[in-house]
Write a protein that holds these residues in place. Sequence first.
Motif, PDB file in Angstrom:
ATOM      1  N   PHE A 109       4.007  35.411  48.636  1.00 22.95           N
ATOM      2  CA  PHE A 109       5.424  35.736  48.843  1.00 22.95           C
ATOM      3  C   PHE A 109       6.149  35.991  47.513  1.00 22.95           C
ATOM      4  O   PHE A 109       7.170  36.682  47.492  1.00 22.95           O
ATOM      5  CB  PHE A 109       6.125  34.654  49.670  1.00 22.95           C
ATOM      6  N   ALA A 110       5.608  35.462  46.415  1.00 27.34           N
ATOM      7  CA  ALA A 110       6.196  35.824  45.120  1.00 27.34           C
ATOM      8  C   ALA A 110       5.907  37.306  44.835  1.00 27.34           C
ATOM      9  O   ALA A 110       6.767  38.036  44.328  1.00 27.34           O
ATOM     10  CB  ALA A 110       5.609  34.949  44.011  1.00 27.34           C
ATOM     11  N   ASP A 125      11.811  38.951  39.243  1.00 25.09           N
ATOM     12  CA  ASP A 125      11.299  37.940  38.315  1.00 25.09           C
ATOM     13  C   ASP A 125      10.577  38.572  37.118  1.00 25.09           C
ATOM     14  O   ASP A 125      10.081  37.852  36.252  1.00 25.09           O
ATOM     15  CB  ASP A 125      10.389  36.946  39.051  1.00 25.09           C
ATOM     16  N   GLY A 126      10.486  39.888  37.081  1.00 14.73           N
ATOM     17  CA  GLY A 126       9.903  40.580  35.919  1.00 14.73           C
ATOM     18  C   GLY A 126       8.385  40.465  35.837  1.00 14.73           C
ATOM     19  O   GLY A 126       7.767  40.972  34.914  1.00 14.73           O
ATOM     20  N   GLY A 127       7.781  39.827  36.829  1.00 11.96           N
ATOM     21  CA  GLY A 127       6.330  39.628  36.811  1.00 11.96           C
ATOM     22  C   GLY A 127       5.570  40.914  37.099  1.00 11.96           C
ATOM     23  O   GLY A 127       6.144  41.906  37.546  1.00 11.96           O
ATOM     24  N   PRO A 128       4.255  40.878  36.849  1.00 13.24           N
ATOM     25  CA  PRO A 128       3.455  42.096  37.006  1.00 13.24           C
ATOM     26  C   PRO A 128       3.046  42.378  38.454  1.00 13.24           C
ATOM     27  O   PRO A 128       3.118  41.498  39.314  1.00 13.24           O
ATOM     28  CB  PRO A 128       2.213  41.776  36.164  1.00 13.24           C
ATOM     29  N   LEU A 129       2.595  43.596  38.683  1.00 10.80           N
ATOM     30  CA  LEU A 129       1.954  43.958  39.952  1.00 10.80           C
ATOM     31  C   LEU A 129       0.629  44.612  39.597  1.00 10.80           C
ATOM     32  O   LEU A 129       0.434  45.816  39.761  1.00 10.80           O
ATOM     33  CB  LEU A 129       2.837  44.921  40.749  1.00 10.80           C
ATOM     34  N   GLY A 130      -0.254  43.818  39.038  1.00 12.23           N
ATOM     35  CA  GLY A 130      -1.524  44.356  38.537  1.00 12.23           C
ATOM     36  C   GLY A 130      -2.690  43.992  39.437  1.00 12.23           C
ATOM     37  O   GLY A 130      -2.516  43.700  40.621  1.00 12.23           O
ATOM     38  N   GLU A 131      -3.876  43.997  38.833  1.00 14.05           N
ATOM     39  CA  GLU A 131      -5.105  43.760  39.605  1.00 14.05           C
ATOM     40  C   GLU A 131      -5.151  42.372  40.232  1.00 14.05           C
ATOM     41  O   GLU A 131      -5.575  42.191  41.353  1.00 14.05           O
ATOM     42  CB  GLU A 131      -6.328  43.962  38.704  1.00 14.05           C
ATOM     43  N   LYS A 132      -4.681  41.381  39.463  1.00 18.98           N
ATOM     44  CA  LYS A 132      -4.677  40.003  39.994  1.00 18.98           C
ATOM     45  C   LYS A 132      -3.799  39.919  41.249  1.00 18.98           C
ATOM     46  O   LYS A 132      -4.175  39.321  42.262  1.00 18.98           O
ATOM     47  CB  LYS A 132      -4.148  39.069  38.883  1.00 18.98           C
ATOM     48  N   GLU A 133      -2.608  40.540  41.149  1.00 18.80           N
ATOM     49  CA  GLU A 133      -1.675  40.499  42.287  1.00 18.80           C
ATOM     50  C   GLU A 133      -2.287  41.260  43.476  1.00 18.80           C
ATOM     51  O   GLU A 133      -2.183  40.823  44.620  1.00 18.80           O
ATOM     52  CB  GLU A 133      -0.321  41.104  41.906  1.00 18.80           C
ATOM     53  N   ARG A 134      -2.922  42.391  43.182  1.00 17.11           N
ATOM     54  CA  ARG A 134      -3.539  43.148  44.275  1.00 17.11           C
ATOM     55  C   ARG A 134      -4.644  42.313  44.945  1.00 17.11           C
ATOM     56  O   ARG A 134      -4.760  42.272  46.172  1.00 17.11           O
ATOM     57  CB  ARG A 134      -4.102  44.475  43.747  1.00 17.11           C
ATOM     58  N   HIS A 135      -5.403  41.640  44.124  1.00 13.16           N
ATOM     59  CA  HIS A 135      -6.471  40.807  44.677  1.00 13.16           C
ATOM     60  C   HIS A 135      -5.889  39.723  45.595  1.00 13.16           C
ATOM     61  O   HIS A 135      -6.359  39.497  46.713  1.00 13.16           O
ATOM     62  CB  HIS A 135      -7.271  40.178  43.528  1.00 13.16           C
ATOM     63  N   ASP A 136      -4.841  39.044  45.124  1.00  9.32           N
ATOM     64  CA  ASP A 136      -4.239  37.959  45.914  1.00  9.32           C
ATOM     65  C   ASP A 136      -3.601  38.494  47.201  1.00  9.32           C
ATOM     66  O   ASP A 136      -3.689  37.878  48.267  1.00  9.32           O
ATOM     67  CB  ASP A 136      -3.175  37.215  45.087  1.00  9.32           C
ATOM     68  N   TYR A 137      -2.942  39.625  47.068  1.00  7.79           N
ATOM     69  CA  TYR A 137      -2.303  40.259  48.236  1.00  7.79           C
ATOM     70  C   TYR A 137      -3.376  40.619  49.263  1.00  7.79           C
ATOM     71  O   TYR A 137      -3.247  40.315  50.456  1.00  7.79           O
ATOM     72  CB  TYR A 137      -1.546  41.499  47.750  1.00  7.79           C
ATOM     73  N   ASP A 138      -4.475  41.245  48.775  1.00 10.74           N
ATOM     74  CA  ASP A 138      -5.541  41.674  49.684  1.00 10.74           C
ATOM     75  C   ASP A 138      -6.161  40.491  50.417  1.00 10.74           C
ATOM     76  O   ASP A 138      -6.504  40.577  51.591  1.00 10.74           O
ATOM     77  CB  ASP A 138      -6.648  42.408  48.905  1.00 10.74           C
ATOM     78  N   GLU A 139      -6.289  39.389  49.684  1.00 11.98           N
ATOM     79  CA  GLU A 139      -6.927  38.220  50.296  1.00 11.98           C
ATOM     80  C   GLU A 139      -6.104  37.736  51.507  1.00 11.98           C
ATOM     81  O   GLU A 139      -6.653  37.424  52.559  1.00 11.98           O
ATOM     82  CB  GLU A 139      -7.039  37.107  49.246  1.00 11.98           C
ATOM     83  N   VAL A 140      -4.792  37.718  51.343  1.00 13.61           N
ATOM     84  CA  VAL A 140      -3.924  37.285  52.454  1.00 13.61           C
ATOM     85  C   VAL A 140      -3.997  38.295  53.607  1.00 13.61           C
ATOM     86  O   VAL A 140      -4.043  37.930  54.794  1.00 13.61           O
ATOM     87  CB  VAL A 140      -2.473  37.101  51.961  1.00 13.61           C
ATOM     88  N   MET A 141      -4.050  39.576  53.255  1.00 15.17           N
ATOM     89  CA  MET A 141      -4.164  40.591  54.308  1.00 15.17           C
ATOM     90  C   MET A 141      -5.452  40.377  55.108  1.00 15.17           C
ATOM     91  O   MET A 141      -5.454  40.402  56.338  1.00 15.17           O
ATOM     92  CB  MET A 141      -4.186  42.001  53.690  1.00 15.17           C
ATOM     93  N   ASP A 340      14.152  26.614  55.050  1.00 15.55           N
ATOM     94  CA  ASP A 340      13.753  27.140  56.359  1.00 15.55           C
ATOM     95  C   ASP A 340      13.356  28.614  56.359  1.00 15.55           C
ATOM     96  O   ASP A 340      12.997  29.151  57.392  1.00 15.55           O
ATOM     97  CB  ASP A 340      14.903  26.967  57.369  1.00 15.55           C
ATOM     98  N   VAL A 341      13.489  29.315  55.223  1.00 21.97           N
ATOM     99  CA  VAL A 341      13.129  30.742  55.220  1.00 21.97           C
ATOM    100  C   VAL A 341      11.829  30.888  54.441  1.00 21.97           C
ATOM    101  O   VAL A 341      11.805  30.878  53.220  1.00 21.97           O
ATOM    102  CB  VAL A 341      14.257  31.621  54.622  1.00 21.97           C
ATOM    103  N   SER A 342      10.734  31.043  55.188  1.00 23.06           N
ATOM    104  CA  SER A 342       9.406  30.878  54.599  1.00 23.06           C
ATOM    105  C   SER A 342       8.998  32.007  53.669  1.00 23.06           C
ATOM    106  O   SER A 342       8.178  31.812  52.791  1.00 23.06           O
ATOM    107  CB  SER A 342       8.383  30.760  55.711  1.00 23.06           C
ATOM    108  N   ASP A 343       9.539  33.213  53.843  1.00 21.33           N
ATOM    109  CA  ASP A 343       9.013  34.319  53.037  1.00 21.33           C
ATOM    110  C   ASP A 343       9.924  34.662  51.862  1.00 21.33           C
ATOM    111  O   ASP A 343       9.847  35.748  51.306  1.00 21.33           O
ATOM    112  CB  ASP A 343       8.742  35.559  53.908  1.00 21.33           C
ATOM    113  N   ASP A 344      10.832  33.740  51.478  1.00 21.34           N
ATOM    114  CA  ASP A 344      11.765  34.037  50.396  1.00 21.34           C
ATOM    115  C   ASP A 344      11.713  32.952  49.320  1.00 21.34           C
ATOM    116  O   ASP A 344      12.467  31.983  49.360  1.00 21.34           O
ATOM    117  CB  ASP A 344      13.188  34.146  50.972  1.00 21.34           C
TER     118      ASP A 344
END
Length: 498
Positions: A109-110, A125-141, A340-344
């Motif tokens: 969710f970050a 938050d200025g953070g990256p959207l690189g390979e690590k983030e793609r890997h983590d996102y894909d895992e949840v998908m 109470d708002v889980s995705d934020d």
Amino acid sequence: MLSFDDNLCWTRAGKARQHSERGVMVSSVDVANLPLARLVPLVGSERIAVLNEQAASFQERIGERTIWNINSTAQGGGVAEMLQSLVGYARSAGIDTQWLVIEGYGNFFAITKRLHNQIHGLGGDGGPLGEKERHDYDEVMDANLAELLELIDPGDLVLLHDPQTAGLADALKDHGAIVVWRCHIGIDESNEWTESAWAFLRPYLERVDHFVFSRPSYVPQWITRERVAIIPPSIDPFSPKNQELGADDVRRILTTMGLFDGAVDQPGEFIDYDGNRHVVEQSAEIVQFGASLDPAKALIIQVSRWDQLKDMPGVMAAFVERVLPETDAHLVLVGASVSDVSDDPEGAQVLSDVMAQWSRLSDAERSRVTLVSLPMSDLGQNAAMVNAIQRHASVVVQKSLAEGFGITVTEALWKSKPMVASAVGGINDQIASGCGVLLENPRDLQRFGDDIAGLLARPRAMDEMGRRAHAYVLENYIGDKHLLRYVDLFTSLLDSNP
Ligand code: UDP
């Protein structure tokens, strides 16, 4: 079709075991059927007859297929609010429509919040959207897909909502589903941040059958216009959020919440999402100084998630500087309880910043500003509280720095409230000429405050504005129009996917 158990989680032995270390990932939201006929007294029989006719021929066309909505939260935010009613109306029109909520873990969710901010043109938050983030996102998908593919049949229509679900598209296409990705957010002008978000999301979306955006200017360049439907969001006039509430119920609800002093003779009532009469018995978390709100004083409100883009700090600063010295009005900033708002993931930080700003005010200033966090454990009560406070307000503001389409704006206009709102994104469409005050530069605190004080000084103009606003919502943003647009889109998709 599958059935769901009482706690809204689908149960299929194999899959539930497969993800036992994380628990079940996908849950189904239980939505009551809502008869379209109840809209007739408001929108007229002709509009509903057209919708019924189209729905009947669509029902024949869709046959045994199911329409699945998939998003990442059952509560909090505009998408959840809309699905509650659209799914209910579609079902009672005889169309098998389901709503599934996926789960995230780790920094999912970050990452999706970063995407959300960037699609609005901001660094977040200025953070990256690189390979690590793609890997983590894909895992949840993948974890969610394992369950989703058990539920969804080839040929079904799947409506994926927002960046949290974009990564599901390819596997669902491979599975034989017709896939639409709907993006509820956007910005008119692209910049480096929007480019960064689209670079991350684009690989997931190349194969979807169609896209839905709220405004033409939100469509990124790499998507051809033939693949896009423009569908603005809508509200349901009968939901607990928007239904008529009498003055007594408004007073009782606000008293029970803890905003007004005293005891109630009986709890405030409303008709819940399930069609039954319920009462508000929960209280809100309230940060205030000195006496409770005086019901006789003018009230300015903003209702939003605790999100940087809603600029609650700007609302407070402008109120204190420009409105407070000129009037005896009170400001209430209202948001959902952050736990109470889980995705934020940013909510807690934004609320704590707002509280810190509030505590730096002088005593006199603080006594005119109240912060309210509403419990979300009972969605109907939460909605009735929002409804009551919007109805009690003299002026509603929405000082967003960016906004795909602010449902809160339409909710307030429906209640005939004069509004001051930033001229950003969909708000430009929502507030037609004469229906509210648009703030050209959303960071112009002085102008914002002066616009509010100016409105308060002209009660006749406020009434007139409110009347026009209500009529404009009735004409453009009620759920029947929304459903018709969906029927058009889905019919053309079925035609091209026989
Ligand atoms: N909302 C709510 N309870 C709260 C705060 C907000 O139900 O305590 C609702 C609000 O009434 C609106 C939705 O959340 O229906 C927010 O939608 P909007 O499009 O304005 O903003 P988003 O949160 O989607 O960015």
